[in-house]
Design a protein around this motif. Sequence first.
Motif, short mmCIF file in Angstrom:
data_model
loop_
_atom_site.label_atom_id
_atom_site.label_comp_id
_atom_site.label_asym_id
_atom_site.label_seq_id
_atom_site.Cartn_x
_atom_site.Cartn_y
_atom_site.Cartn_z
N ASN A 30 -94.41 2.55 23.16
CA ASN A 30 -94.25 2.15 24.56
C ASN A 30 -92.90 1.46 24.77
N VAL A 31 -91.82 2.08 24.25
CA VAL A 31 -90.47 1.55 24.36
C VAL A 31 -89.56 2.62 24.95
N VAL A 32 -88.74 2.22 25.91
CA VAL A 32 -87.72 3.12 26.44
C VAL A 32 -86.35 2.51 26.16
N PHE A 33 -85.37 3.37 26.00
CA PHE A 33 -83.98 2.95 25.80
C PHE A 33 -83.22 3.19 27.09
N VAL A 34 -82.47 2.18 27.50
CA VAL A 34 -81.76 2.22 28.77
C VAL A 34 -80.31 1.82 28.53
N VAL A 35 -79.39 2.50 29.20
CA VAL A 35 -77.98 2.11 29.18
C VAL A 35 -77.64 1.58 30.57
N GLU A 36 -77.06 0.38 30.59
CA GLU A 36 -76.60 -0.22 31.84
C GLU A 36 -75.16 -0.66 31.64
N ASP A 37 -74.43 -0.77 32.74
CA ASP A 37 -73.04 -1.20 32.64
C ASP A 37 -72.92 -2.64 32.16
N ARG A 38 -73.72 -3.54 32.73
CA ARG A 38 -73.63 -4.96 32.40
C ARG A 38 -74.98 -5.61 32.68
N ASP A 45 -70.43 -10.78 27.11
CA ASP A 45 -70.52 -10.67 25.66
C ASP A 45 -71.85 -10.10 25.17
N LEU A 46 -72.82 -9.93 26.07
CA LEU A 46 -74.13 -9.43 25.68
C LEU A 46 -74.07 -7.92 25.47
N LEU A 47 -74.34 -7.49 24.25
CA LEU A 47 -74.26 -6.07 23.91
C LEU A 47 -75.57 -5.34 24.14
N GLY A 48 -76.69 -6.04 23.96
CA GLY A 48 -77.98 -5.41 24.12
C GLY A 48 -79.06 -6.44 24.36
N LEU A 49 -80.24 -5.94 24.74
CA LEU A 49 -81.35 -6.82 25.04
C LEU A 49 -82.65 -6.09 24.77
N TYR A 50 -83.58 -6.78 24.11
CA TYR A 50 -84.96 -6.28 23.98
C TYR A 50 -85.78 -7.00 25.03
N ASP A 51 -86.39 -6.26 25.92
CA ASP A 51 -87.21 -6.80 27.00
C ASP A 51 -88.63 -6.29 26.82
N GLY A 52 -89.48 -7.13 26.24
CA GLY A 52 -90.86 -6.70 26.03
C GLY A 52 -91.61 -7.63 25.10
N TRP A 53 -92.72 -7.14 24.58
CA TRP A 53 -93.58 -7.88 23.66
C TRP A 53 -93.38 -7.35 22.25
N ALA A 54 -92.91 -8.21 21.36
CA ALA A 54 -92.77 -7.82 19.96
C ALA A 54 -94.14 -7.49 19.38
N LEU A 55 -94.15 -6.66 18.36
CA LEU A 55 -95.42 -6.31 17.71
C LEU A 55 -96.17 -7.55 17.26
N PRO A 68 -93.47 -0.03 30.00
CA PRO A 68 -92.83 0.11 28.68
C PRO A 68 -91.88 -1.05 28.40
N ASP A 69 -91.82 -1.45 27.13
CA ASP A 69 -90.78 -2.36 26.71
C ASP A 69 -89.45 -1.62 26.87
N ARG A 70 -88.37 -2.39 27.00
CA ARG A 70 -87.06 -1.77 27.17
C ARG A 70 -86.09 -2.31 26.15
N ILE A 71 -85.30 -1.42 25.60
CA ILE A 71 -84.13 -1.80 24.82
C ILE A 71 -82.94 -1.36 25.65
N ILE A 72 -82.15 -2.35 26.06
CA ILE A 72 -81.03 -2.08 26.96
C ILE A 72 -79.73 -2.22 26.17
N VAL A 97 -80.10 -1.31 16.04
CA VAL A 97 -80.89 -1.87 14.94
C VAL A 97 -81.34 -3.29 15.28
N HIS A 98 -80.43 -4.08 15.83
CA HIS A 98 -80.73 -5.47 16.20
C HIS A 98 -81.87 -5.53 17.21
N GLU A 99 -81.79 -4.74 18.27
CA GLU A 99 -82.81 -4.79 19.32
C GLU A 99 -84.14 -4.17 18.85
N ILE A 100 -84.09 -3.13 18.05
CA ILE A 100 -85.31 -2.57 17.48
C ILE A 100 -85.98 -3.61 16.57
N ALA A 101 -85.18 -4.37 15.84
CA ALA A 101 -85.74 -5.42 14.99
C ALA A 101 -86.52 -6.43 15.83
#
Length: 117
Positions: A30-38, A45-55, A68-72, A97-101
């Motif tokens: 239940n995870v989607v990957f999203v690309v956003e400008d900012r 300086d933020l390169l990515g973000l995990y938005d959701g509930w960790a396992l 769905p959880d999001r990895i941006i 890798v960082h956000e999937i972790a």
Amino acid sequence: MLEMDADAFEQLVVDELDALPDDMVDGLDNVVFVVEDRPEDGDPDLLGLYDGWALTERDRYGTGAELPDRIIVYREAHLAQCADLDELRDEVHTTLVHEIAHFYGIDDDRLHELGWA
């Protein structure tokens, strides 16, 4: 600053995601990957973000109504921090890798210990 349009950057993210080991991505539920400008807060300086509930926190999860959880992955920050295409691929890989972790419940302190932060 490296230049790359949104479509080309998104394809690079897809390519790097496809290159990750199966055992890393097969467990993503239940995870989607999203690309956003900012990011919304404008943090350059933020390169990515995990938005959701960790396992590790999903005891409150599983009613079937969850979005769905999001990895941006943020395009502008990556382009600003990378000098060439090889560096960009490496940084996108590290961000994924960082956000999937985080999905798997690994915090920033542990990621620093492992060299992924």
